[in-house]
Design an enzyme around this catalytic site. Structure first.
Site, PDB file in Angstrom:
ATOM      1  N   ASP A  40       1.084  -1.349   0.094  1.00  0.00           N
ATOM      2  CA  ASP A  40      -0.050   0.070  -0.138  1.00  0.00           C
ATOM      3  C   ASP A  40       0.802   1.216  -0.086  1.00  0.00           C
ATOM      4  O   ASP A  40       2.029   1.121   0.142  1.00  0.00           O
ATOM      5  CB  ASP A  40      -1.024   0.055   1.235  1.00  0.00           C
ATOM      6  CG  ASP A  40      -0.240  -0.399   2.401  1.00  0.00           C
ATOM      7  OD1 ASP A  40       0.940  -0.250   2.519  1.00  0.00           O
ATOM      8  OD2 ASP A  40      -1.012  -0.963   3.512  1.00  0.00           O
ATOM      9  N   ASN A  58      -7.570  -2.752  14.275  1.00  0.00           N
ATOM     10  CA  ASN A  58      -8.934  -3.005  13.782  1.00  0.00           C
ATOM     11  C   ASN A  58      -9.067  -4.179  12.851  1.00  0.00           C
ATOM     12  O   ASN A  58      -9.998  -4.357  12.378  1.00  0.00           O
ATOM     13  CB  ASN A  58      -9.422  -1.794  13.013  1.00  0.00           C
ATOM     14  CG  ASN A  58      -8.857  -1.285  11.770  1.00  0.00           C
ATOM     15  OD1 ASN A  58      -7.846  -2.238  11.520  1.00  0.00           O
ATOM     16  ND2 ASN A  58      -9.179  -0.477  11.384  1.00  0.00           N
ATOM     17  N   HIS A  98      -7.369  -4.845   9.976  1.00  0.00           N
ATOM     18  CA  HIS A  98      -6.985  -4.497   8.601  1.00  0.00           C
ATOM     19  C   HIS A  98      -5.797  -5.119   8.297  1.00  0.00           C
ATOM     20  O   HIS A  98      -4.741  -5.396   9.087  1.00  0.00           O
ATOM     21  CB  HIS A  98      -7.131  -2.986   8.186  1.00  0.00           C
ATOM     22  CG  HIS A  98      -5.973  -2.351   8.851  1.00  0.00           C
ATOM     23  ND1 HIS A  98      -5.681  -0.859   9.009  1.00  0.00           N
ATOM     24  CD2 HIS A  98      -4.554  -2.649   9.032  1.00  0.00           C
ATOM     25  CE1 HIS A  98      -4.813  -0.575   9.345  1.00  0.00           C
ATOM     26  NE2 HIS A  98      -4.048  -1.575   9.269  1.00  0.00           N
ATOM     27  N   GLU A 127      -9.704  -1.988   5.164  1.00  0.00           N
ATOM     28  CA  GLU A 127     -10.348  -1.429   6.497  1.00  0.00           C
ATOM     29  C   GLU A 127     -11.635  -2.499   6.781  1.00  0.00           C
ATOM     30  O   GLU A 127     -12.094  -2.902   5.819  1.00  0.00           O
ATOM     31  CB  GLU A 127     -10.707  -0.016   6.557  1.00  0.00           C
ATOM     32  CG  GLU A 127      -9.442   0.914   6.465  1.00  0.00           C
ATOM     33  CD  GLU A 127      -8.574   1.175   7.646  1.00  0.00           C
ATOM     34  OE1 GLU A 127      -8.458   0.010   8.429  1.00  0.00           O
ATOM     35  OE2 GLU A 127      -8.057   2.111   7.933  1.00  0.00           O
TER      36      GLU A 127
HETATM   37  P1  PGA Z   1       2.340  -1.788  12.631  1.00  0.00           P
HETATM   38  O1  PGA Z   1       1.125  -1.674  11.594  1.00  0.00           O
HETATM   39  O2  PGA Z   1       3.126  -2.765  12.206  1.00  0.00           O
HETATM   40  O3  PGA Z   1       2.894  -0.556  12.719  1.00  0.00           O
HETATM   41  O4  PGA Z   1       1.624  -2.050  14.061  1.00  0.00           O
HETATM   42  C1  PGA Z   1       0.398  -2.788  11.145  1.00  0.00           C
HETATM   43  C2  PGA Z   1      -0.777  -2.348  10.269  1.00  0.00           C
HETATM   44  O5  PGA Z   1      -1.376  -1.341  10.530  1.00  0.00           O
HETATM   45  O6  PGA Z   1      -1.282  -3.098   9.291  1.00  0.00           O
END
Ligand code: PGA
Length: 241
Positions: free
Chosen positions: A67, A136, A138, A143
């Protein structure tokens, strides 16, 4: 879905780097699906260490990142383009021509997304997709939603994601949109390795592993993938029982 629990992020990084090492040393033109965020950083450090030790080379590998933010300059310190170069690409021998990061500033985002999926297909499909997980649930920037997404698309970020990631945006506003590989783009990967560490991820991990498969917890779709491993620390695994 295979679940492995470790005491430290370093142990996770070592096991995750083993997965990449096995691929890089057995398939020259392999295709890597890469992720940003805090979770993969120790793995990238370990891959750089192994590259410097002469154990692995990225010379003929291709990469596709999950992304990128929309309307953030490519060289902004928080762009995923910058993240990947600082954490991995600048320190290994990957050919920049084989690096694929979505252009969040493309005029025609639909075309940018379609071209990205076509490039993955043309490269032969992703051999290993690395994932983190949001609080959440995702994956990428897919999302929670009423339906599972298909290919790469433009997404409006949720308040939860904006809250989690805005800590990095100390000088400018965090973008509200991103381009992300869709659920079906991710599910096409031959192997998926998800890393989650820390108690803040425990609820999302529980829903992904033990909950029903629902787009309200996008990571739950991984229960349907034939070759998926979750690498967790004890805190992230604490609600699995
Ligand atoms: P993080 O993010 O590795 O910074 O915890 C993971 C994500 O939001 O997919």
């Amino acid at each position: 879905m295979e679940i492995k629990v470790f005491d430290s992020p370093e142990e996770i990084a070592s096991v995750c780097a083993d997965e990449f090492t096995a691929l890089l040393t057995s398939k020259e033109n392999c295709v890597l699906g890469l992720a940003t965020g805090a979770s993969p950083v120790p793995t990238y450090k370990e891959l750089v260490r192994r590259y410097n030790a002469g154990v692995i080379s990225f010379k003929h590998a291709s990469s596709f990142n999950l992304d990128e933010y929309v309307e953030l300059p490519r060289n902004d310190k928080n762009s995923y383009y910058t993240f990947m170069h600082e954490n991995l690409f600048n320190s290994v021998d990957i050919d920049e021509a084989n690096v694929h990061i979505l252009n969040g500033n493309a005029e025609d985002t639909a075309k940018e997304c379609a071209d990205f999926d076509a490039a993955i297909e043309a490269a032969g499909g992703i051999d290993i997709q690395l994932l983190g997980i949001g609080t959440n649930g995702h994956i990428g920037f897919n999302e929670p939603s009423s339906s599972f997404s298909d290919g790469t698309f433009k997404v409006k970020l949720t308040d939860s994601t904006i809250k989690s990631n805005s800590i990095y945006f100390t000088e400018n506003a965090m973008p509200r949109y991103a381009l992300t590989m869709g659920i079906q783009s991710i599910m096409k990967a031959k192997k998926i390795v998800l890393i989650a560490t820390g108690a803040s991820k425990a609820e999302a991990v529980k829903n992904a592993v033990k909950g029903e498969v629902t787009p309200m917890c996008p990571a739950s779709v991984l229960q349907n993938h034939p070759n998926c491993i979750f690498l967790l620390d004890t805190a992230a695994a604490s609600l699995l029982g």
